[in-house]
Write a protein that holds these residues in place. Structure first.
Motif, PDB file in Angstrom:
ATOM      1  N   THR A  38      28.921 -22.549  -4.484  1.00 50.46           N
ATOM      2  CA  THR A  38      28.656 -21.340  -3.700  1.00 50.46           C
ATOM      3  C   THR A  38      28.457 -20.146  -4.628  1.00 50.46           C
ATOM      4  N   THR A  40      28.403 -16.178  -4.655  1.00 51.84           N
ATOM      5  CA  THR A  40      28.853 -15.028  -3.865  1.00 51.84           C
ATOM      6  C   THR A  40      28.101 -13.776  -4.289  1.00 51.84           C
ATOM      7  N   GLU A  63      25.328 -13.627   7.748  1.00 50.11           N
ATOM      8  CA  GLU A  63      25.586 -14.911   8.397  1.00 50.11           C
ATOM      9  C   GLU A  63      24.358 -15.820   8.341  1.00 50.11           C
ATOM     10  N   ALA A  66      23.999 -17.296   4.869  1.00 49.74           N
ATOM     11  CA  ALA A  66      24.958 -18.390   4.671  1.00 49.74           C
ATOM     12  C   ALA A  66      24.502 -19.657   5.389  1.00 49.74           C
ATOM     13  N   GLY A  71      25.652 -22.783   3.255  1.00 49.06           N
ATOM     14  CA  GLY A  71      26.889 -22.326   2.658  1.00 49.06           C
ATOM     15  C   GLY A  71      26.842 -22.111   1.162  1.00 49.06           C
ATOM     16  N   LYS A  74      26.943 -16.886  -0.207  1.00 52.82           N
ATOM     17  CA  LYS A  74      27.904 -16.141   0.596  1.00 52.82           C
ATOM     18  C   LYS A  74      27.749 -14.659   0.283  1.00 52.82           C
ATOM     19  N   GLU A  76      29.325 -11.122   0.621  1.00 54.33           N
ATOM     20  CA  GLU A  76      30.534 -10.358   0.922  1.00 54.33           C
ATOM     21  C   GLU A  76      30.144  -8.911   1.197  1.00 54.33           C
TER      22      GLU A  76
END
Length: 352
Positions: A38, A40, A63, A66, A71, A74, A76
């Motif tokens: 993943t 980020t 969303e 993702a 997935g 991501k 944040e």
């Protein structure tokens, strides 16, 4: 012929078998780990977490990123300028302090002089039109040179800014003389100064406390932001005059984008551009209409100046401020007049 004891043959076979098996498993696990790793991305913006921009644009966007990356990406979210101050978010993104950032261009005066030509009066009458005009100017290369240090995801714009005051109604430019008015950009600052007021540069997150303390007497801001940042709790006098619009963008650190594998770049690319521009515009336009009605429902005093460029009291100062901004940009060796003409064409193309 020398015979090899059977137990040695068995041991050798076992070593060979398990050795090959371990090597194969290591390779398979590595591939799985790489596929599932993943990345980020930290996204910093000045909008509050409770704002519609955060809830209806940025959160669904994160969303979707993702989901479409299974997935592997991501996002944040860091609203309310938690990760970078509003006036340095673009530079923080370009330098890699954050991976993705949203900033209003006017928060860093002089950094985007060509882009802010789109903020001049008479070019847009809605957030949707403003954003569309900006995105077109970027895609067609008229302002792209100002973003070579980042990877632009999409432009967006606010609806027309109006004048809001704490103690008295501004009916004509004469009423604003001597007042300290917060402005969001160099464009709005020039226009406010041309009316005889003192422009004060402040990020929108600082406006509420500045009004409370009497640091400023009023401000220029789109209607939706009056509700979003709770400013209607303090200002009660409103001049609904579309004398400028604000530009904004969402951009990504170049290195953060470039190091992604091609399939994840495609996820980012398919969630960038004009579709996001128009989504943001639609939400901000809805906010503006609701906030204007809210002010009226609360008994605030509101007057309308719908076409200030053709209003005898307002047209002179606004045209003077417009010419001053274009002259200032030309003095930098940039083709302000050329971009202004292209902005007019984009404005017409984007008109609702």
């Amino acid at each position: 012929m020398k015979l090899i004891p059977s137990f040695l043959i068995a041991a050798s076979a076992a070593v060979s078998l398990f050795g090959c098996s371990n090597q194969a498993n290591t390779t398979d696990n590595s591939d799985i780990t790489a596929a599932q790793e993943t990345t980020t991305l930290r996204f910093s913006y000045y909008w509050p977490a409770t704002s519609n921009m955060s809830k209806e644009v940025f959160e669904p966007w994160a969303e979707k990123i993702a989901k479409e990356s299974n997935g592997r990406l991501k996002v944040e979210l860091y609203p309310s300028a938690l990760l970078s101050k509003p006036d340095v978010t673009y530079d923080a993104t370009a330098k890699g302090t954050v991976d993705i950032g949203s900033q209003a261009h006017g928060f860093t005066n002089g950094r985007f002089p060509l882009t802010q030509i789109a903020e001049l009066p008479g070019l847009s009458s809605s957030a949707t039109q403003m954003g569309c005009m900006l995105q077109k100017l970027y895609e067609e290369g008229a302002i792209a040179s100002e973003y070579e240090d980042s990877h632009v995801l999409f432009m967006y714009g606010a609806g027309p800014g109006s004048l809001h005051a704490t103690n008295e109604l501004i009916r004509t430019p004469e009423d604003i003389r001597g007042m300290r008015i917060r402005h969001p950009s160099a464009v709005a600052g020039n226009l406010i100064e041309s009316m005889g007021a003192s422009p004060v540069g402040l990020p929108v997150n600082d406006v509420y406390t500045s009004l409370q303390r009497g640091v400023i007497d009023g401000l220029s801001l789109p209607w939706g932001a009056i509700d979003t940042f709770k400013i209607g709790e303090i200002v009660k006098y409103h001049t609904n005059i579309p004398f400028y619009s604000s530009a904004a963008l969402v951009t990504m650190n170049k290195s953060s984008y470039d190091k992604l594998p091609d399939d994840l770049k495609q996820v980012i690319d398919s969630n960038s551009g004009m579709a996001l521009t128009k989504k943001a515009g639609g939400i901000l336009d809805k906010e503006d209409k609701e906030a204007l009605q809210n002010a009226k429902n609360l008994g605030h005093e509101v007057i309308e100046v719908p076409d200030p460029l053709n209003d005898p009291a307002w047209s002179g100062p606004l045209k003077k401020g417009t010419q001053k901004y274009l002259s200032d940009v030309n003095a930098l060796g940039l083709d302000a007049n050329g971009v202004y003409e292209k902005a007019k064409v984009a404005s017409a193309a984007c008109k609702n």
